[in-house]
Write a protein that holds these residues in place. Structure first.
Motif, PDB file in Angstrom:
ATOM      1  N   VAL A  30      13.110 -74.701  -6.582  1.00  0.00           N
ATOM      2  CA  VAL A  30      14.551 -74.974  -6.573  1.00  0.00           C
ATOM      3  C   VAL A  30      15.352 -73.699  -6.845  1.00  0.00           C
ATOM      4  CG1 VAL A  30      16.407 -76.193  -7.802  1.00  0.00           C
ATOM      5  CG2 VAL A  30      14.318 -77.409  -7.167  1.00  0.00           C
ATOM      6  N   LEU A  31      14.881 -72.910  -7.791  1.00  0.00           N
ATOM      7  CA  LEU A  31      15.602 -71.683  -8.157  1.00  0.00           C
ATOM      8  C   LEU A  31      15.299 -70.514  -7.217  1.00  0.00           C
ATOM      9  CD1 LEU A  31      15.177 -71.786 -12.038  1.00  0.00           C
ATOM     10  CD2 LEU A  31      17.164 -72.491 -10.671  1.00  0.00           C
ATOM     11  N   GLN A  32      14.279 -70.692  -6.403  1.00  0.00           N
ATOM     12  CA  GLN A  32      13.839 -69.658  -5.462  1.00  0.00           C
ATOM     13  C   GLN A  32      13.412 -68.381  -6.191  1.00  0.00           C
ATOM     14  OE1 GLN A  32      17.226 -69.572  -2.763  1.00  0.00           O
ATOM     15  NE2 GLN A  32      16.234 -71.085  -1.459  1.00  0.00           N
ATOM     16  N   ILE A  33      12.691 -68.588  -7.294  1.00  0.00           N
ATOM     17  CA  ILE A  33      12.096 -67.491  -8.051  1.00  0.00           C
ATOM     18  C   ILE A  33      10.700 -67.920  -8.494  1.00  0.00           C
ATOM     19  CG2 ILE A  33      14.281 -66.507  -8.872  1.00  0.00           C
ATOM     20  CD1 ILE A  33      13.823 -67.886 -11.558  1.00  0.00           C
ATOM     21  N   SER A  34       9.858 -66.966  -8.808  1.00  0.00           N
ATOM     22  CA  SER A  34       8.533 -67.263  -9.322  1.00  0.00           C
ATOM     23  C   SER A  34       8.619 -67.432 -10.837  1.00  0.00           C
ATOM     24  CB  SER A  34       7.573 -66.115  -8.982  1.00  0.00           C
ATOM     25  OG  SER A  34       6.321 -66.359  -9.593  1.00  0.00           O
ATOM     26  N   LEU A  35       8.224 -68.584 -11.313  1.00  0.00           N
ATOM     27  CA  LEU A  35       8.256 -68.848 -12.757  1.00  0.00           C
ATOM     28  C   LEU A  35       6.850 -68.704 -13.351  1.00  0.00           C
ATOM     29  CD1 LEU A  35      10.798 -71.804 -12.984  1.00  0.00           C
ATOM     30  CD2 LEU A  35      11.154 -69.379 -13.423  1.00  0.00           C
TER      31      LEU A  35
END
Length: 138
Positions: A82-87
């Motif tokens: 959803v955030l378009q980042i790697s968590l």
């Protein structure tokens, strides 16, 4: 300062309204939610985090359970999409208003809740999301 946060707690914060396992837990989580709202940096960690701290000495603490680790993996995948980042472990970011809005919209649509399956707080979180997050602290 940086807030150490396990991935599934990112989802918990979306609908946090000051209820929790104990007064010490809720006091701590309220403080952390305020820091996140103020823009403090979040670092994704594996295992117990700053929110877990008040529970680590309790016998019923589930912070080290394998099932919770699996929740973290699911939450990192869903929220990261959803955030378009790697968590991944060690990822650092802030939860600005746009990111918070996107996560809450996805949460309300059950798009990031695979990590929430079987959670005792599920009904409360669903009710808060259905009420457009009225009273949520973060």
């Amino acid at each position: 300062m940086t807030i150490r946060l396990r991935a599934h707690h990112l989802l918990c914060l979306l609908s946090y309204v000051g209820k929790g396992y104990s007064p010490a837990f809720t006091d701590n989580m309220t403080l952390i939610a305020g820091r996140i709202s103020a823009g403090e940096t979040i670092e994704i960690v594996e295992g117990p985090d700053d929110i877990c701290a008040p529970r680590l000495t309790q016998e019923d603490a589930h912070c080290h359970d394998e099932s919770i680790r699996l929740r973290d993996i699911q939450a990192a995948t869903d929220a990261g999409r959803v955030l378009q980042i790697s968590l991944h472990t060690g990822a650092m970011f802030s939860l600005d208003q746009d990111r918070l809005r996107r996560l809450r919209a996805a949460f309300a649509q059950n798009l990031v809740r695979s990590a929430c399956a079987g959670c005792q707080w599920g009904t409360l979180c669903s009710d808060i999301a259905a009420n457009e997050y009225t009273g949520a602290i973060a």
